[in-house]
Design a protein around this motif. Structure first.
Motif, PDB file in Angstrom:
ATOM      1  N   THR A  33       1.112  -1.388   0.122  1.00  0.00           N
ATOM      2  CA  THR A  33      -0.218  -0.106   0.143  1.00  0.00           C
ATOM      3  C   THR A  33       0.917   1.196   0.280  1.00  0.00           C
ATOM      4  N   LYS A  34       1.820   1.185   0.847  1.00  0.00           N
ATOM      5  CA  LYS A  34       2.721   2.104   0.580  1.00  0.00           C
ATOM      6  C   LYS A  34       3.446   2.828  -0.825  1.00  0.00           C
ATOM      7  N   LEU A  39      -1.535  -5.455  -2.578  1.00  0.00           N
ATOM      8  CA  LEU A  39      -1.777  -7.203  -2.252  1.00  0.00           C
ATOM      9  C   LEU A  39      -2.304  -8.026  -1.363  1.00  0.00           C
ATOM     10  N   GLY A  40      -3.707  -7.908  -1.444  1.00  0.00           N
ATOM     11  CA  GLY A  40      -4.549  -7.948  -0.208  1.00  0.00           C
ATOM     12  C   GLY A  40      -4.134  -9.465  -0.441  1.00  0.00           C
ATOM     13  N   LYS A  41      -4.870 -10.164   1.389  1.00  0.00           N
ATOM     14  CA  LYS A  41      -5.024 -11.508   1.321  1.00  0.00           C
ATOM     15  C   LYS A  41      -5.458 -12.869   0.939  1.00  0.00           C
ATOM     16  N   SER A  59       2.742  -6.097  -8.770  1.00  0.00           N
ATOM     17  CA  SER A  59       2.546  -6.922  -7.729  1.00  0.00           C
ATOM     18  C   SER A  59       3.615  -7.655  -7.438  1.00  0.00           C
ATOM     19  N   PHE A  60       4.261  -8.811  -8.361  1.00  0.00           N
ATOM     20  CA  PHE A  60       4.833  -9.876  -7.952  1.00  0.00           C
ATOM     21  C   PHE A  60       6.201  -9.550  -7.602  1.00  0.00           C
ATOM     22  N   PRO A 178      -0.692  13.588   4.671  1.00  0.00           N
ATOM     23  CA  PRO A 178      -0.546  12.356   5.896  1.00  0.00           C
ATOM     24  C   PRO A 178       0.180  11.161   5.238  1.00  0.00           C
ATOM     25  N   GLU A 179      -0.213  11.283   3.191  1.00  0.00           N
ATOM     26  CA  GLU A 179       0.922  10.780   3.069  1.00  0.00           C
ATOM     27  C   GLU A 179       2.573  10.735   3.553  1.00  0.00           C
TER      28      GLU A 179
END
Length: 413
Positions: A33-34, A39-41, A59-60, A178-179
């Motif tokens: 996410t950062k 990459l969800g569960k 992502s991979f 905020p990020e």
């Protein structure tokens, strides 16, 4: 018994790597996410169980980089590298396509994202303060990235890091974005962990080495444990720094590309340390005649100046000595600390500005006198933090000798 499929082999290797890394699905998802990735569960579970084959996408790539880095530091598992994993993924994907199995659902085009709003003026100023403390071209960054061990750390690496921690920790106000605020806090925490380890090392500059050395608690096992802690702190800091820099870049908070190439002049000077500061003059016959104060120490000085609108970091300066045939006889690098043990390297040039570093003249003079039959010329050099090297003009030994005679009035025969 049939041969294990490529899909099952990929899933098995991913499970092994995750176990060695000790990372949970939640931790992996948080790191992704950062980086602006998902990459969800459920996705991770399908990859690790082998029910789906990952695509060769960002992502991979992030997953492999994250797991291999953590597995190496936590369990000592050597990295296989992205090419190995991509080859196995490609084999599994080809096997899937050949059997007609469905591909993981994915959008053919990325969803539209709103354009980044113009950064808040306060965030612009805060980013500039960060980059002045931890510049992109800092020598410390290149050294940390290339270092094979952390048994000895040069002061020109440790000093900028330790000097930066407290100002960044207490810098006010916080980022409006905020990020950025979250990334800044992560970076400061990682820098704090690293400087804590550096502050526990031993400064042996009084022994002639401008470095911090890892303490020796008495046993090899204990020293190895200390070394592992320092390496882990470094390996935690570098990714945090990269994430902050990449985030600043995405939000248009990095400085623009240089308008012109570096134009740096480097001059070798003669200097005398007086109560009011350094008195310096060009290295020429008659420069800096003996002082009325016989205790006034003499120095060689290297003056570095920027002749354009760039002010790079100067990581190191010194002099080179060459033989009559033009081959290098010796070189002398100036210490990170100057008169009164004051930090002098590295230093940041301002646009069209200048800076100096000094070396004890008798020490250099003894080296030159010892090599006087082999040395024909000397010249100064300066290294920028990004690794560029600039040289000054050559000086003959005839030009240098008057100052050597002042420094060493009775040279050895």
């Amino acid at each position: 018994m049939g041969e294990t499929s490529a899909r099952d082999r990929l899933a098995e290797e991913l499970r092994k790597l995750q176990t060695a890394s000790g990372l949970t699905y939640t931790q992996i998802e948080s790191q992704a996410t950062k980086q602006g990735l998902k990459l969800g569960k459920s996705k991770l579970s399908s990859w690790f169980k082998g029910t789906n084959v990952p695509e060769a996408d960002a992502s991979f790539t992030l997953l492999i980089q994250l797991l291999e880095a953590r597995a190496r530091t936590k369990s000592g598992v050597p990295a296989r590298g992205l090419p190995w994993w991509r080859a196995l993924q490609k084999e599994a994907a080809a096997e899937r396509d050949a059997t007609g199995a469905p591909k993981p659902t994915a959008r053919t085009t990325p969803p539209a994202t709103p354009a980044e709003a113009a950064p808040h003026p306060g965030d612009v100023d805060k980013a500039a303060r960060l980059l002045s403390r931890l510049p992109l071209d800092g020598y410390w960054l290149r050294w940390l990235q290339d270092a094979q061990t952390m048994l000895k750390v040069p002061l020109i690496v440790s000093d900028p890091l330790c000097d930066a921690h407290r100002p960044l920790e207490t810098d006010r106000p916080a980022y409006v974005d905020p990020e950025l605020h979250a990334a800044h806090q992560e970076l400061v925490a990682a820098l704090g962990a690293l400087t804590y380890e550096l502050n526990g090392m031993t400064d042996i500059s009084d022994e002639g080495q401008d470095v911090l050395e890892l303490s020796n608690p008495g046993t090899t096992a204990a020293r190895n444990a200390l070394h592992r802690q320092v390496c882990q702190a470094r390996d935690g800091f570098l990714p945090a720094y990269d994430r902050m820099i990449n985030l600043l870049n995405r939000k248009n908070l990095l400085p623009p590309a240089p308008k012109s190439p570096l134009d740096i002049t480097v001059d070798l000077l003669a200097a005398r340390w007086a109560h009011q500061g350094v008195l310096a003059a060009p290295l020429a016959a008659g420069a800096l005649l003996p002082s009325p104060d016989p205790t006034a120490p003499y120095y060689f000085a290297v003056n570095v100046a920027s002749r354009n609108d760039q002010g790079p970091q100067i990581a190191a300066v010194g002099i080179e000595m060459v033989k009559p045939d033009g081959t290098l006889a010796a070189s002398y690098r100036f210490p990170a600390r100057g008169p009164g043990l004051r930090p002098q390297l590295p230093f940041q040039l301002t646009a069209y500005g200048a800076g100096q570093a000094l070396a004890n003249a008798p020490e250099v003079a003894v080296s030159l006198q010892a090599l006087r039959s082999a040395v024909a010329r000397v010249r100064p050099f300066a290294h920028t933090g990004s690794g560029q090297v600039f040289h000054g003009e050559w000086r003959t030994m005839a030009e240098v000798q008057p100052f050597l005679g002042t420094v060493l009035p009775t040279p050895a025969s």
